[in-house]
Scaffold this motif. Structure first.
Motif, PDB file in Angstrom:
ATOM      1  N   ASP A 118      -5.892   9.982 -14.482  1.00 28.61           N
ATOM      2  CA  ASP A 118      -4.777  10.659 -14.141  1.00 28.61           C
ATOM      3  C   ASP A 118      -3.751   9.763 -13.153  1.00 28.61           C
ATOM      4  O   ASP A 118      -2.754   9.900 -13.187  1.00 28.61           O
ATOM      5  CB  ASP A 118      -5.347  11.845 -13.252  1.00 28.61           C
ATOM      6  CG  ASP A 118      -6.091  12.792 -14.244  1.00 28.61           C
ATOM      7  OD1 ASP A 118      -5.496  13.357 -15.223  1.00 28.61           O
ATOM      8  OD2 ASP A 118      -7.107  13.208 -13.942  1.00 28.61           O
ATOM      9  N   GLY A 119      -4.474   8.761 -12.554  1.00 31.31           N
ATOM     10  CA  GLY A 119      -3.825   7.786 -11.773  1.00 31.31           C
ATOM     11  C   GLY A 119      -4.541   6.765 -11.546  1.00 31.31           C
ATOM     12  O   GLY A 119      -5.932   6.834 -11.547  1.00 31.31           O
ATOM     13  N   ILE A 120      -4.070   5.356 -11.251  1.00 34.30           N
ATOM     14  CA  ILE A 120      -4.921   4.322 -10.758  1.00 34.30           C
ATOM     15  C   ILE A 120      -4.113   3.939  -9.470  1.00 34.30           C
ATOM     16  O   ILE A 120      -3.062   3.601  -9.227  1.00 34.30           O
ATOM     17  CB  ILE A 120      -4.742   3.276 -11.932  1.00 34.30           C
ATOM     18  CG1 ILE A 120      -5.096   3.584 -13.258  1.00 34.30           C
ATOM     19  CG2 ILE A 120      -5.219   1.935 -11.376  1.00 34.30           C
ATOM     20  CD1 ILE A 120      -4.665   2.754 -14.549  1.00 34.30           C
ATOM     21  N   ILE A 121      -5.091   3.567  -8.755  1.00 28.87           N
ATOM     22  CA  ILE A 121      -4.839   2.560  -7.366  1.00 28.87           C
ATOM     23  C   ILE A 121      -5.668   1.303  -7.585  1.00 28.87           C
ATOM     24  O   ILE A 121      -6.517   1.098  -7.913  1.00 28.87           O
ATOM     25  CB  ILE A 121      -5.337   3.457  -6.116  1.00 28.87           C
ATOM     26  CG1 ILE A 121      -4.918   4.754  -6.029  1.00 28.87           C
ATOM     27  CG2 ILE A 121      -5.246   2.582  -4.895  1.00 28.87           C
ATOM     28  CD1 ILE A 121      -5.644   5.769  -5.056  1.00 28.87           C
ATOM     29  N   LEU A 122      -4.441   0.310  -7.574  1.00 31.62           N
ATOM     30  CA  LEU A 122      -4.875  -0.920  -7.663  1.00 31.62           C
ATOM     31  C   LEU A 122      -4.546  -2.083  -6.533  1.00 31.62           C
ATOM     32  O   LEU A 122      -3.414  -2.144  -6.011  1.00 31.62           O
ATOM     33  CB  LEU A 122      -4.088  -1.467  -8.934  1.00 31.62           C
ATOM     34  CG  LEU A 122      -3.945  -2.962  -9.477  1.00 31.62           C
ATOM     35  CD1 LEU A 122      -5.352  -3.121  -9.766  1.00 31.62           C
ATOM     36  CD2 LEU A 122      -3.031  -3.437 -10.344  1.00 31.62           C
ATOM     37  N   GLN A 123      -5.561  -2.829  -6.060  1.00 30.84           N
ATOM     38  CA  GLN A 123      -5.305  -3.742  -5.347  1.00 30.84           C
ATOM     39  C   GLN A 123      -4.868  -5.006  -6.128  1.00 30.84           C
ATOM     40  O   GLN A 123      -5.729  -5.843  -6.741  1.00 30.84           O
ATOM     41  CB  GLN A 123      -6.494  -3.950  -4.428  1.00 30.84           C
ATOM     42  CG  GLN A 123      -6.182  -5.163  -3.200  1.00 30.84           C
ATOM     43  CD  GLN A 123      -7.532  -5.581  -2.440  1.00 30.84           C
ATOM     44  OE1 GLN A 123      -8.671  -4.644  -2.800  1.00 30.84           O
ATOM     45  NE2 GLN A 123      -7.633  -6.265  -1.721  1.00 30.84           N
ATOM     46  N   TYR A 124      -3.571  -5.140  -6.138  1.00 32.91           N
ATOM     47  CA  TYR A 124      -3.056  -6.155  -6.985  1.00 32.91           C
ATOM     48  C   TYR A 124      -3.118  -7.622  -6.257  1.00 32.91           C
ATOM     49  O   TYR A 124      -2.876  -7.768  -5.343  1.00 32.91           O
ATOM     50  CB  TYR A 124      -1.339  -5.923  -7.164  1.00 32.91           C
ATOM     51  CG  TYR A 124      -0.687  -6.944  -7.996  1.00 32.91           C
ATOM     52  CD1 TYR A 124      -0.905  -6.935  -9.186  1.00 32.91           C
ATOM     53  CD2 TYR A 124       0.028  -7.878  -7.414  1.00 32.91           C
ATOM     54  CE1 TYR A 124      -0.176  -7.784 -10.142  1.00 32.91           C
ATOM     55  CE2 TYR A 124       0.869  -8.600  -8.220  1.00 32.91           C
ATOM     56  CZ  TYR A 124       0.493  -8.549  -9.463  1.00 32.91           C
ATOM     57  OH  TYR A 124       1.371  -9.634 -10.319  1.00 32.91           O
ATOM     58  N   ASN A 125      -3.510  -8.505  -7.543  1.00 36.34           N
ATOM     59  CA  ASN A 125      -3.995  -9.751  -6.684  1.00 36.34           C
ATOM     60  C   ASN A 125      -3.225 -10.989  -7.824  1.00 36.34           C
ATOM     61  O   ASN A 125      -3.328 -12.226  -7.466  1.00 36.34           O
ATOM     62  CB  ASN A 125      -5.305 -10.031  -6.703  1.00 36.34           C
ATOM     63  CG  ASN A 125      -5.914 -10.058  -8.335  1.00 36.34           C
ATOM     64  OD1 ASN A 125      -5.288  -9.733  -9.369  1.00 36.34           O
ATOM     65  ND2 ASN A 125      -7.315 -10.379  -8.496  1.00 36.34           N
ATOM     66  N   GLY A 126      -1.932 -10.454  -8.404  1.00 32.57           N
ATOM     67  CA  GLY A 126      -1.295 -11.569  -9.194  1.00 32.57           C
ATOM     68  C   GLY A 126      -1.729 -12.060 -10.533  1.00 32.57           C
ATOM     69  O   GLY A 126      -1.437 -13.015 -10.968  1.00 32.57           O
TER      70      GLY A 126
END
Length: 254
Positions: free
Chosen positions: A24-32
């Motif tokens: 339903d949704g995504i929380i992402l710790q973006y790292n490039g």
């Protein structure tokens, strides 16, 4: 989904799994990581809202970013760095994984530079790009160029600086201003190896991330940016945090 599962999957793998699972949704710790922005876009195109945390995927279709602004981070670091400047300070090095000339980093550098200039009356600041652990070691091998204050802008750099200071027996001689609150970093602050470390309000981080996604799912709109609080922990603050944690643990047992 995360590294605590003991698998060899990277963040792109987890993103693809989440898309396939029709989350339903995504929380992402973006790292490039290569391919992550495209995966974010794929998720959004498939009706899955994405909130990035701590680091932003500015060119993606993500709905919200939850973290600390460059201006806010630069001001906070600038105040802390300038508080450690004294008449014996000759060199301050900002060490980070990305090029300081990158547009996303320029505000951070500017704010720190302005604070140091005001505190010292002259420019003591230089920058270094962290690529590998050996790059941090090289700094301490060049004995004439060892900084009086070393400013670290991410967890990995802070960990490497902590180890290098111990390896070269420079604990207490080089003031490390770190980032993040892992157990190793907090222990180093308690022992005086790291002077102070930046602590992000992870409670706000989690709350705002969920809020961003639920608002979008419910109303079809959300804020594009959520600013979380930060503060710096020195030895006294870490010891206080430990005592409060022990008190809370004892109370929960009783």
């Amino acid at each position: 989904m995360g590294p605590d599962r003991g698998t060899s999957y990277d963040k792109l793998d987890y993103m693809n799994m989440s898309i396939a699972a029709k989350a339903d949704g995504i929380i992402l710790q973006y790292n490039g990581e290569s391919g992550l922005e495209e995966a974010i876009n794929t998720a959004v195109d498939n009706g899955i809202p994405v909130a990035t945390v701590m680091s932003d995927a500015v060119h993606s279709k993500r709905q919200s970013f939850v973290g600390v602004s460059d201006y806010q981070l630069g001001m906070a670091y600038g105040e802390i760095v300038s508080s450690y400047v004294d008449e014996d300070t000759k060199k301050i090095l900002i060490l980070q994984k990305r090029d300081i000339d990158d547009m996303n980093e320029s505000q951070i550098y500017t704010q720190i530079s302005n604070s140091v200039q005001k505190a010292a009356g002259r420019n003591l600041l230089s920058t270094g790009t962290f690529e590998t652990e050996e790059a941090v070691t090289d700094i301490f091998q060049q004995k004439r160029n060892i900084p009086d204050i070393l400013v670290c802008m991410d967890e990995e750099t802070t960990e490497c600086a902590r180890q290098a200071v111990l390896d070269f027996n420079l604990a207490g001689k080089v003031k490390i201003i770190g980032y993040y609150t892992s157990e190793d970093i907090l222990a180093a602050v308690e022992k005086g190896v790291i002077s102070v470390t930046c602590d992000v309000d992870t409670t706000q981080l989690g709350q705002y991330s969920v809020e961003a996604l639920t608002n979008y799912i419910k109303d079809g709109r959300t804020n594009s940016y959520y600013n979380v609080d930060i503060n710096f922990l020195d030895r006294a603050a870490v010891e206080k945090m430990r005592r409060e944690a022990d008190t809370d643990e004892k109370a929960s047992v009783e």
